[in-house]
Motif scaffolding. Structure first.
Motif, PDB file in Angstrom:
ATOM      1  N   UNK A 214      12.836  36.878-118.151  1.00 39.69           N
ATOM      2  CA  UNK A 214      13.185  37.009-116.721  1.00 39.69           C
ATOM      3  C   UNK A 214      14.276  38.074-116.535  1.00 39.69           C
ATOM      4  N   UNK A 215      15.287  38.039-117.389  1.00 38.83           N
ATOM      5  CA  UNK A 215      16.415  38.982-117.329  1.00 38.83           C
ATOM      6  C   UNK A 215      16.956  39.091-115.893  1.00 38.83           C
ATOM      7  N   UNK A 216      17.072  40.288-115.343  1.00 41.30           N
ATOM      8  CA  UNK A 216      17.562  40.451-113.961  1.00 41.30           C
ATOM      9  C   UNK A 216      16.411  40.379-112.966  1.00 41.30           C
ATOM     10  N   UNK A 217      15.212  40.149-113.510  1.00 42.13           N
ATOM     11  CA  UNK A 217      13.981  40.105-112.706  1.00 42.13           C
ATOM     12  C   UNK A 217      13.819  41.340-111.820  1.00 42.13           C
TER      13      UNK A 217
ATOM     14  N   UNK B 116      26.948  55.650-116.387  1.00 43.49           N
ATOM     15  CA  UNK B 116      27.612  54.445-116.868  1.00 43.49           C
ATOM     16  C   UNK B 116      26.558  53.468-117.383  1.00 43.49           C
ATOM     17  N   UNK B 117      26.851  52.849-118.511  1.00 44.57           N
ATOM     18  CA  UNK B 117      26.033  51.730-118.968  1.00 44.57           C
ATOM     19  C   UNK B 117      26.808  50.469-118.634  1.00 44.57           C
ATOM     20  N   UNK B 118      26.380  49.708-117.680  1.00 44.72           N
ATOM     21  CA  UNK B 118      25.059  49.750-117.097  1.00 44.72           C
ATOM     22  C   UNK B 118      25.179  49.456-115.600  1.00 44.72           C
ATOM     23  N   UNK B 119      24.114  49.684-114.860  1.00 44.26           N
ATOM     24  CA  UNK B 119      24.151  49.358-113.436  1.00 44.26           C
ATOM     25  C   UNK B 119      24.593  47.912-113.228  1.00 44.26           C
ATOM     26  N   UNK B 120      24.039  47.017-114.030  1.00 44.13           N
ATOM     27  CA  UNK B 120      24.359  45.588-113.845  1.00 44.13           C
ATOM     28  C   UNK B 120      24.295  44.861-115.184  1.00 44.13           C
ATOM     29  N   UNK B 121      24.918  43.704-115.240  1.00 43.05           N
ATOM     30  CA  UNK B 121      24.825  42.871-116.434  1.00 43.05           C
ATOM     31  C   UNK B 121      23.355  42.662-116.760  1.00 43.05           C
ATOM     32  N   UNK B 122      23.043  42.633-118.050  1.00 43.88           N
ATOM     33  CA  UNK B 122      21.629  42.465-118.397  1.00 43.88           C
ATOM     34  C   UNK B 122      21.469  41.863-119.788  1.00 43.88           C
ATOM     35  N   UNK B 123      20.257  41.886-120.274  1.00 47.23           N
ATOM     36  CA  UNK B 123      19.949  41.295-121.584  1.00 47.23           C
ATOM     37  C   UNK B 123      20.422  42.252-122.679  1.00 47.23           C
ATOM     38  N   UNK B 124      21.543  41.896-123.308  1.00 51.35           N
ATOM     39  CA  UNK B 124      22.165  42.809-124.265  1.00 51.35           C
ATOM     40  C   UNK B 124      21.612  42.541-125.676  1.00 51.35           C
ATOM     41  N   UNK B 125      20.319  42.743-125.840  1.00 48.17           N
ATOM     42  CA  UNK B 125      19.643  42.664-127.131  1.00 48.17           C
ATOM     43  C   UNK B 125      20.040  41.409-127.908  1.00 48.17           C
TER      44      UNK B 125
ATOM     45  N   UNK C  51      25.794  39.859-112.612  1.00 46.59           N
ATOM     46  CA  UNK C  51      24.555  39.163-112.273  1.00 46.59           C
ATOM     47  C   UNK C  51      24.738  37.687-112.619  1.00 46.59           C
ATOM     48  N   UNK C  52      24.435  36.848-111.655  1.00 46.21           N
ATOM     49  CA  UNK C  52      24.570  35.409-111.874  1.00 46.21           C
ATOM     50  C   UNK C  52      23.274  34.869-112.464  1.00 46.21           C
ATOM     51  N   UNK C  53      23.234  34.817-113.805  1.00 46.80           N
ATOM     52  CA  UNK C  53      22.005  34.416-114.492  1.00 46.80           C
ATOM     53  C   UNK C  53      21.727  32.915-114.372  1.00 46.80           C
ATOM     54  N   UNK C  54      22.719  32.159-113.843  1.00 43.18           N
ATOM     55  CA  UNK C  54      22.549  30.712-113.770  1.00 43.18           C
ATOM     56  C   UNK C  54      21.689  30.308-112.577  1.00 43.18           C
ATOM     57  N   UNK C  55      21.487  31.205-111.634  1.00 48.93           N
ATOM     58  CA  UNK C  55      20.707  30.854-110.447  1.00 48.93           C
ATOM     59  C   UNK C  55      19.463  31.741-110.349  1.00 48.93           C
ATOM     60  N   UNK C  56      18.377  31.204-109.790  1.00 47.17           N
ATOM     61  CA  UNK C  56      17.135  31.994-109.736  1.00 47.17           C
ATOM     62  C   UNK C  56      17.255  33.236-108.851  1.00 47.17           C
TER      63      UNK C  56
END
Ligand code: PNW
Length: 489
Positions: A56-59, A425-434, A447-452
């Protein structure tokens, strides 16, 4: 803190932020997308922090409009994104095109144009279609032609609007971490062998794509194409110790030089890399041919296949000799290199353990590139600062980091005469950092990953970056007006 003199940046300077498909898109199996090696890697348990995945990541696949708002809020002139190869071509080949994948990237590119943002597209950011991995992936020679077909498909489909292309992101990381250490996808652990083969096929793939673009697309489309190389800045641990000095040269040759020599210097790997690998093979009684492949005379040369220099810079290292530690050991990249990079204890670490904050390393590296490799324009295609642990929207440390870094870029331009064309800049938004999953945050937006809803909230560093961009824009505009007025007088 001294103010940043934005007038140093050229008026057409690219102010950007970067992302990568697997890290933000999600939608891993939606609308006909084929699996990539990162889907496979994350699904095999025990590889990634808490077995998290980019499912899902940042969807961004479904929430692209939210990303666009972030881009606009920052006032970016440029946005660097990557295409998910297997979203476009589910089995990696042009035998099957996924129309929904084409539609997705068309929408993204068109929306960016509407908002007056220039798109830089990376064709490959670590997410090889699994179907191609099943055929040998980067270790198989055929991959170069398959990549070329994929690249041609992208030029044909998007090249009327996309004028800045990156073929591959960080071939070093992909080869070394993915095929030597096996800690990122595809998780191959064949020390001293596989990374050289994979890297070789990446250079061949890049070369073919560049030549294709140059011959068949550039005349009509008029864009530019390069590949993004990551490099630390390195200095000897003990500058008075000749062994450390020599080790530092080897370190450079085996990292940036591995890819920059073929493209910018000789069309082949650094001589020191060749001779070290040959000598080590001999010493260890390895007699199955050269471990470092040779470029074939029957294929186009990699020399000259970059229209600009794309640099990802994150950190610096002090280098010490590693030769004695390798006696009697098995084949490995590190023993071939005979060097080890260490963090200077005076450097602060941000977030992830490897990320020592050394902004002036960027200035030194930019000058090194200009002096050693090329005077072509340089885009800094990635640079950033991570947070771990509790979220701080008021990310003062990251603000200092961006300020200090941009200050160093200023010095590189004004004092060292380096032709820096842009900064992403890395990165636009928080994301899946490998392998670190969502535990490490690199974003200008939280990015609030706790909410859909995956709500995006600007960090203070995002606000400050936006202020720099806007100041530069205002000054450039008033300077343009002055120029026009003075011409009229
Ligand atoms: C870069 N690793 O290099 C990548 O291009 C980005 O995708 C990444 O998010 C960024 O750095 C920040 O880490 C990498 O340890 C650095 O797996 C480290 C890794 C991978 C890529």
């Amino acid at each position: 803190m001294s103010a940043l003199d934005v007038s140093v940046f050229p008026s057409d300077f690219a102010w950007g932020a970067a992302t990568a498909a697997y890290q933000i898109e999600g939608g891993w199996n939606l609308d006909g997308k084929g699996p990539s090696i990162w889907d496979t890697f994350c699904h095999a348990k025990g590889q990634v922090f808490e077995d998290q995945t980019g499912e899902v990541a940042c969807n961004s696949y479904q929430l692209w409009e939210k990303d666009l708002k972030c881009i606009q809020q920052l006032g970016l002139t440029h946005y660097r994104l990557s295409i998910s190869w297997s979203r476009l071509l589910p089995d990696g080949t042009t035998n099957h095109v996924n129309p929904k994948g084409v539609a997705y990237y068309n929408k993204v590119i068109n929306d960016l144009i509407t908002c007056d943002v220039t798109t830089m597209v990376t064709l490959y950011h670590f997410d090889l279609p699994q179907a191609l991995q099943d055929r040998g992936g980067w270790n198989s020679a055929e991959i170069a032609d398959i990549f070329e077909s994929y690249a041609r498909f992208c030029f044909k489909t998007f090249g009327d609007r996309v004028k800045l292309w990156i073929t591959l992101n960080e071939p070093y990381v992909c080869a070394k971490l993915g095929h030597e250490d096996g800690i990122i996808a595809p998780g191959i652990k064949e020390p001293g062998i596989s990374a050289y083969v994979a890297a070789h096929n990446m250079v061949r793939a890049h070369t073919k794509a560049w030549h294709s673009y140059n011959a068949d697309f550039r005349p009509l489309q008029g864009g530019q194409i390069s590949l993004a190389l990551n490099s630390d800045w390195t200095e000897p641990l003990d500058p008075g110790c000749p062994k450390d000095v020599a080790a530092t040269e080897r370190y450079k040759a085996f990292t940036l030089g591995w890819f920059a020599w073929p493209l910018f210097c000789t069309g082949d790997y650094p001589e020191s890399m060749r001779s070290r690998i040959e000598a080590k093979s001999l010493e260890l009684g390895y007699n199955q041919g050269s471990r470092l492949p040779h470029f074939s005379k029957n294929e186009p040369s990699p020399l000259g296949t970059a229209d600009f220099f794309a640099l990802n810079y994150y950190t610096s290292r002090k280098v010490k000799d590693w030769n004695s530690a390798c006696k009697n050991s098995e084949l490995s990249f590190k023993c071939d290199q005979g060097a080890e990079g260490v963090v200077d204890p005076s450097w602060p670490i941000c977030g992830v353990h490897w990320l020592a904050v050394v902004p002036d390393g960027l200035r030194k590296l930019l000058k090194h590139i200009k002096d050693t490799y090329t005077n072509l324009p340089i885009y800094i295609t990635e640079n950033g600062f991570s947070q771990m642990g509790p979220v701080q929207i008021e990310d003062v440390d990251r603000c200092h980091f961006y300020h200090d870094t941009l200050q160093e870029v200023c010095k590189a331009i004004s004092q060292d005469g380096v032709n820096v064309k842009g900064y992403f800049a890395w990165s636009l938004m928080d994301n899946f950092e490998w392998i670190h999953g969502f535990s490490v945050r690199f974003g200008l937006f939280h990015v609030d990953f706790a909410t859909p809803e995956l709500k995006r909230t600007i960090y203070r560093s995002g606000r400050e970056y936006a202020a720099v961009i806007s100041k530069h824009r205002t000054e450039t505009k008033s300077k343009n007006v002055e120029d026009i007025l003075s011409r009229n007088v």
